[in-house]
Scaffold this active site. Structure first.
Site, PDB file in Angstrom:
ATOM      1  N   ASN A   7       0.881  -1.169   0.000  1.00 14.19           N
ATOM      2  CA  ASN A   7       0.000   0.000   0.000  1.00 14.19           C
ATOM      3  C   ASN A   7       0.920   1.220   0.000  1.00 14.19           C
ATOM      4  OD1 ASN A   7      -1.725   2.091   0.557  1.00 14.19           O
ATOM      5  ND2 ASN A   7      -2.664   1.133   2.356  1.00 14.19           N
ATOM      6  N   ARG A 250     -11.143  15.456   7.901  1.00 13.53           N
ATOM      7  CA  ARG A 250     -11.989  15.873   6.774  1.00 13.53           C
ATOM      8  C   ARG A 250     -13.378  16.272   7.263  1.00 13.53           C
ATOM      9  NH1 ARG A 250     -10.632  10.654   3.934  1.00 13.53           N
ATOM     10  NH2 ARG A 250      -8.601  10.996   2.973  1.00 13.53           N
TER      11      ARG A 250
END
Ligand code: ADP
Length: 415
Positions: A7, A250
């Site tokens: 990843n 966020r």
């Protein structure tokens, strides 16, 4: 088969080495041989390496780029020092599975990487300008280190959500924006939502067609998915991961007019406001303290901090609203499934999200709820609850390794 799962982010590489094959998938006997992470690539990198059953080893080393990090990982995995008996040389790594963030409309499944697939991932760069280039670097690095002959698969965060119908993925914008620039909802965390829906089905012995659930992935990033007959039919993240739930940093859903208003008032560019929405909002922005839910809960408990409490309340309220919305989207569901660092570990947050859903017959069992943390999976609602609630730890790396094996073996991924 030993699959190296990678990843790759802009300055980090996370990895796992997983022993799996079609037989092990069937019998659920995959093994995680090693895991680790290289952070702050480009400078003095921080390296964490851990073999199965061992303690994590931490060190630092100057690492120039992703390729250097991948080389270091492979050198360690195959070294005497790691003690991994199954991986004595590079030839003992049989395939690589990559997490790729954005597959656009093109990738509805995981695929073996070919030059054509690389071109497809490149085509999605303008949809994920920060993530896809880093993923491509990881693929290039693995190709250089292992040679082009080693099978590599791409597993997309967006792919599982490609079953969302047009009325749910289109924004009410001029249609040509979709036609010209592919502006639509894609959704993310697909590997996680797909994995926990699959585990839920296994746990209950259900057919795929009988899997009707709402899955909440609550980690640093957070998203909800509405799953009907095993397929994703809606999800809270949008064209980018910014939409939907309140997250660590966020904002999730906001009125888009705020962007221009804040830009004018604060003298910021649209780009700077977007950064503010991605990096300085959410739990961090509201509390002014931290993006870490555990710290916020401590702060609330120990100092009764008003803004810490507010951040937690807004987080839970938004999640509850989405559960209500997705129950409507699905015409009812059989279960709500919590996963991700917060969803798997915090009985308190699960309680606060579910509190207010008594009207629909949702009833948590306090004892079961409190017992579920640290990787335990199971039912946390009362037997009398009309809507069941489960905690199911996610394992995206395992699904990436399994998909890689399935791609190589030509086995179906829609199972
Ligand atoms: P990522 O999305 O980066 O993979 P995780 O899924 O690990 O992140 O989730 C990280 C979040 O989980 C952090 O906000 C952390 O505080 C929270 N978390 C982990 N354990 C607990 C806990 N016991 N109680 C509350 N929050 C927790």
């Amino acid at each position: 088969m030993n699959v190296l799962v990678l990843n790759c982010g802009s300055s980090s590489v996370k990895f796992q080495l997983i022993a799996t094959d079609l037989e092990r998938i069937k019998t659920n006997t995959d093994r995680r041989l090693a895991r680790g992470m290289v952070e702050r690539i480009g400078g003095e990198a921080i390296i964490t390496l851990q073999a199965e059953g061992g303690a994590p080893q931490r060190s630092t080393a100057p690492l120039r780029d992703t390729r250097a990090a991948v080389e270091l990982i492979i050198r360690w995995v195959t070294s005497e020092a790691s003690g991994i008996a199954e991986a004595r040389s590079v030839a003992d790594i049989h395939a690589v599975g990559h997490r790729v963030v954005h597959g656009g409309e093109r990738f509805t499944h995981s695929v073996l990487i070919t030059d054509e697939v690389l071109g497809g991932i490149e085509d999605c760069i303008d949809l994920a300008p920060l993530h896809n280039p880093a993923n491509l670097k990881g693929i290039a690095a693995a190709r250089e280190v292992f040679g082009a002959g080693l099978p590599q698969a791409a597993v997309f965060d967006t792919a599982y959500h490609q079953t969302i119908p047009d009325y749910a993925y289109l924004y009410a914008l001029p249609y040509q924006l979709y036609r010209r620039y592919r502006v639509r909802r894609y959704g993310f965390h697909g590997t996680s939502h797909r994995y926990v829906a699959y585990r839920y089905r296994q746990l209950l012995g259900l057919e795929r067609a009988a899997t009707n659930v709402i899955t909440l992935h609550l980690g640093n990033g957070c998203s909800v998915a509405a799953i009907r007959a095993g397929d994703s039919v809606d999800t809270s993240m949008g064209m980018t991961p910014l939409e939907g739930l309140v997250m660590g940093t966020r904002s999730g859903d906001i009125d888009p007019a705020i962007i221009d208003y804040v830009a004018a008032k604060e003298g910021l560019s649209a780009q700077e406001v977007e950064t503010l929405l991605n990096k300085q909002s959410g739990l961090l922005g509201i509390s002014g303290l931290t993006n870490d839910m555990r710290e916020l809960l401590d702060e609330e408990r120990e100092s009764d901090d008003r803004r810490a409490r507010l951040a937690i309340e807004i987080f839970c309220y938004r999640a509850r609203k989405y559960i209500g919305a997705y129950l409507a989207a699905l015409n009812g569901a059989d279960a709500v499934v919590f996963t991700g660092g917060i969803g798997e570990n915090s009985a308190e947050i699960r309680t606060r999200i579910c509190d207010g859903l008594q009207w629909l017959g949702l009833e948590l069992d306090a004892e079961r709820n409190a017992a579920h943390h640290g990787g335990l999976q199971g039912l946390i609602s009362a037997d009398s609850s009309r809507l069941a609630v489960y905690v199911i730890p996610t394992d995206e790396e395992l699904l990436i390794a399994r998909d890689t094996v399935r791609c190589i073996g030509g086995a179906p991924q829609r199972y």
